[in-house]
Design an enzyme around this catalytic site. Sequence first.
Site, PDB file in Angstrom:
ATOM      1  N   VAL A 102     -14.259  35.370  52.711  1.00  0.00           N
ATOM      2  CA  VAL A 102     -14.428  35.916  54.061  1.00  0.00           C
ATOM      3  C   VAL A 102     -14.047  34.871  55.106  1.00  0.00           C
ATOM      4  O   VAL A 102     -13.195  35.077  55.960  1.00  0.00           O
ATOM      5  CB  VAL A 102     -15.890  36.389  54.307  1.00  0.00           C
ATOM      6  CG1 VAL A 102     -16.040  36.994  55.693  1.00  0.00           C
ATOM      7  CG2 VAL A 102     -16.299  37.403  53.253  1.00  0.00           C
ATOM      8  N   HIS A 104     -20.946  25.325  56.022  1.00  0.00           N
ATOM      9  CA  HIS A 104     -22.381  25.536  55.850  1.00  0.00           C
ATOM     10  C   HIS A 104     -22.989  24.220  55.363  1.00  0.00           C
ATOM     11  O   HIS A 104     -22.340  23.480  54.633  1.00  0.00           O
ATOM     12  CB  HIS A 104     -22.599  26.633  54.804  1.00  0.00           C
ATOM     13  CG  HIS A 104     -23.938  27.311  54.840  1.00  0.00           C
ATOM     14  ND1 HIS A 104     -24.835  27.202  55.878  1.00  0.00           N
ATOM     15  CD2 HIS A 104     -24.538  28.137  53.927  1.00  0.00           C
ATOM     16  CE1 HIS A 104     -25.904  27.927  55.610  1.00  0.00           C
ATOM     17  NE2 HIS A 104     -25.765  28.502  54.440  1.00  0.00           N
TER      18      HIS A 104
HETATM   19  N1  NAI Z   1     -19.097  34.949  55.183  1.00  0.00           N
HETATM   20  C1  NAI Z   1     -19.062  34.405  56.375  1.00  0.00           C
HETATM   21  O1  NAI Z   1     -18.545  34.953  57.325  1.00  0.00           O
HETATM   22  C2  NAI Z   1     -19.620  33.028  56.584  1.00  0.00           C
HETATM   23  C3  NAI Z   1     -19.626  32.114  55.529  1.00  0.00           C
HETATM   24  N2  NAI Z   1     -19.988  30.851  55.786  1.00  0.00           N
HETATM   25  C4  NAI Z   1     -19.911  29.840  54.716  1.00  0.00           C
HETATM   26  O2  NAI Z   1     -18.537  29.708  54.347  1.00  0.00           O
HETATM   27  C5  NAI Z   1     -18.431  29.436  52.953  1.00  0.00           C
HETATM   28  C6  NAI Z   1     -17.586  30.509  52.294  1.00  0.00           C
HETATM   29  O3  NAI Z   1     -18.282  31.725  52.487  1.00  0.00           O
HETATM   30  P1  NAI Z   1     -17.609  33.127  52.137  1.00  0.00           P
HETATM   31  O4  NAI Z   1     -16.197  33.139  52.626  1.00  0.00           O
HETATM   32  O5  NAI Z   1     -18.530  34.185  52.602  1.00  0.00           O
HETATM   33  O6  NAI Z   1     -17.572  33.036  50.544  1.00  0.00           O
HETATM   34  P2  NAI Z   1     -17.400  34.227  49.501  1.00  0.00           P
HETATM   35  O7  NAI Z   1     -18.736  34.577  48.952  1.00  0.00           O
HETATM   36  O8  NAI Z   1     -16.589  35.297  50.120  1.00  0.00           O
HETATM   37  O9  NAI Z   1     -16.568  33.485  48.358  1.00  0.00           O
HETATM   38  C7  NAI Z   1     -15.388  32.792  48.749  1.00  0.00           C
HETATM   39  C8  NAI Z   1     -14.458  32.791  47.577  1.00  0.00           C
HETATM   40  O10 NAI Z   1     -15.050  32.121  46.469  1.00  0.00           O
HETATM   41  C9  NAI Z   1     -14.498  32.739  45.298  1.00  0.00           C
HETATM   42  N3  NAI Z   1     -15.286  32.414  44.136  1.00  0.00           N
HETATM   43  C10 NAI Z   1     -16.511  32.892  43.802  1.00  0.00           C
HETATM   44  N4  NAI Z   1     -16.900  32.348  42.640  1.00  0.00           N
HETATM   45  C11 NAI Z   1     -15.914  31.481  42.264  1.00  0.00           C
HETATM   46  C12 NAI Z   1     -15.740  30.599  41.180  1.00  0.00           C
HETATM   47  N5  NAI Z   1     -16.691  30.505  40.245  1.00  0.00           N
HETATM   48  N6  NAI Z   1     -14.602  29.868  41.095  1.00  0.00           N
HETATM   49  C13 NAI Z   1     -13.639  29.975  42.056  1.00  0.00           C
HETATM   50  N7  NAI Z   1     -13.740  30.798  43.128  1.00  0.00           N
HETATM   51  C14 NAI Z   1     -14.881  31.524  43.219  1.00  0.00           C
HETATM   52  C15 NAI Z   1     -14.560  34.204  45.648  1.00  0.00           C
HETATM   53  O11 NAI Z   1     -13.637  34.902  44.859  1.00  0.00           O
HETATM   54  C16 NAI Z   1     -14.131  34.190  47.092  1.00  0.00           C
HETATM   55  O12 NAI Z   1     -12.730  34.345  47.157  1.00  0.00           O
HETATM   56  C17 NAI Z   1     -19.869  29.381  52.428  1.00  0.00           C
HETATM   57  O13 NAI Z   1     -20.335  28.063  52.467  1.00  0.00           O
HETATM   58  C18 NAI Z   1     -20.621  30.236  53.449  1.00  0.00           C
HETATM   59  O14 NAI Z   1     -21.987  29.928  53.510  1.00  0.00           O
HETATM   60  C19 NAI Z   1     -20.316  30.411  57.046  1.00  0.00           C
HETATM   61  C20 NAI Z   1     -20.337  31.307  58.097  1.00  0.00           C
HETATM   62  C21 NAI Z   1     -20.071  32.680  57.917  1.00  0.00           C
HETATM   63 MG    MG Z   2     -24.991  32.120  56.366  1.00  0.00          MG
END
Ligand code: NAI
Ligand code: MG
Length: 356
Positions: A40, A124
């Site tokens: 995301v 984060h």
């Molecule tokens: N979702 C959001 O809008 C926000 C997220 N964050 C932070 O940003 C960071 C990323 O968050 P998101 O984009 O929501 O993450 P997400 O939950 O969407 O995962 C990001 C990517 O990690 C991949 N992934 C999952 N397990 C995996 C593995 N074992 N090996 C390789 N790739 C793997 C997924 O396929 C996905 O493409 C986190 O630290 C989150 O806390 C911060 C602010 C907002």
């Molecule tokens: Mg959060």
Amino acid sequence: MAQLNFGGSVENVVTRDEFPLSKAQEVLKNETVAIIGYGVQGPGQALNQKDNGINVIVGQRKSSKTWDKAVADGFVPGETLFEIEEALERGTIICYLLSDAAQIELWPTVKKHLTPGKALYFSHGFGITFNEQTGIVPPADVDVFLVAPKGSGTSLRRMFLQGRGLNSSYAIFQDATGKAYDRVVALGIAVGSGYLFETDFKKEVYSDLTGERGTLMGCIQGIFAAQYDVLRTNGHSPSEAFNETVEELTQSLMPLVAENGMDWMYANCSTTAQRGALDWWKKFRDATKPVFEELYNSVATGKESQRSIDSNSQPDYREKLDAELAELRESELWRAGKTVRSLRPENQPAEKEIEA
Ligand SMILES: NC(=O)C1=CN([C@@H]2O[C@H](COP(=O)(O)OP(=O)(O)OC[C@H]3O[C@@H](n4cnc5c(N)ncnc54)[C@H](O)[C@@H]3O)[C@@H](O)[C@H]2O)C=CC1
Ligand SMILES: [Mg+2]
Ligand SMILES: CC(=O)[C@](C)(O)C(=O)O
Ligand SMILES: [Mg+2]
């Protein structure tokens, strides 16, 4: 660095005035920014940087659906899209944007490529703050910092394309090169932040975990369900109960709060509503404050982070999350909401041209 008065406390804020995009481009001109993870935040931050002229590459698993998404978004395999380890090797700033649980599993691989002078970037404070649970301890000779957009990566991208900006917090955990401040602020501007407020890794994750379990996501669903159920139990129709619980809030009242604060929204409602709201809000505050205190304690003691790690490290974590999201979607409240949303004028089919 501007110093602004927030309700009596003076805080440091970085605005685009004193750190314009041109300065961010200058700071990052010799950097290769490697976005690891394209879920995301990854797409929002990578695409905004790409549009801002930053040398950004993406690292993802070739077999993953998100590899295909990155290709569809314009990242070119072998040029700006690589398997994770190659992106780690090429990157001078590693943006660790896997899920917080996934960051644990991949950390040994990431750490190998954190050579002296590189930077490790998070969105984060989770991985560093709860390092006893995550094992994420960076080498001392790299910069470590975060830019945490205060909103969804989807909104970060949408607002960027609208010429707006989501606000973000920033924090520096380690400044090995003496350039950490310029690097982190430049990245904050490059990913599309409207302005940046200062925090630290622990404060960011404690507040973020509290907010998303509280007013931003968890608590709000809880009070929606509670009010909806009481209205329905007392004979109100699903449409009336949904309109009075959600639709009016999102379509009319919250935009007024966003524009000019709660008192202004109240002042733009009837005096009957103002009297009632002013009589009842403290009762709701007093009833929920103990729950927020319990929530914060659960965050601060590491219970919430451990729960997230245990749950989201399971092979079927996505299926389980999707099943619970489906429960929400299939609830009467949100099925009624789907029909209410369909009635919005902007969701009506275009009027058939009246034949001359
Ligand atoms: N979702 C959001 O809008 C926000 C997220 N964050 C932070 O940003 C960071 C990323 O968050 P998101 O984009 O929501 O993450 P997400 O939950 O969407 O995962 C990001 C990517 O990690 C991949 N992934 C999952 N397990 C995996 C593995 N074992 N090996 C390789 N790739 C793997 C997924 O396929 C996905 O493409 C986190 O630290 C989150 O806390 C911060 C602010 C907002
Ligand atoms: Mg959060
Ligand atoms: C979107 C955001 O800021 C959250 C709720 O903290 C998150 O997605 O982790
Ligand atoms: Mg957040």
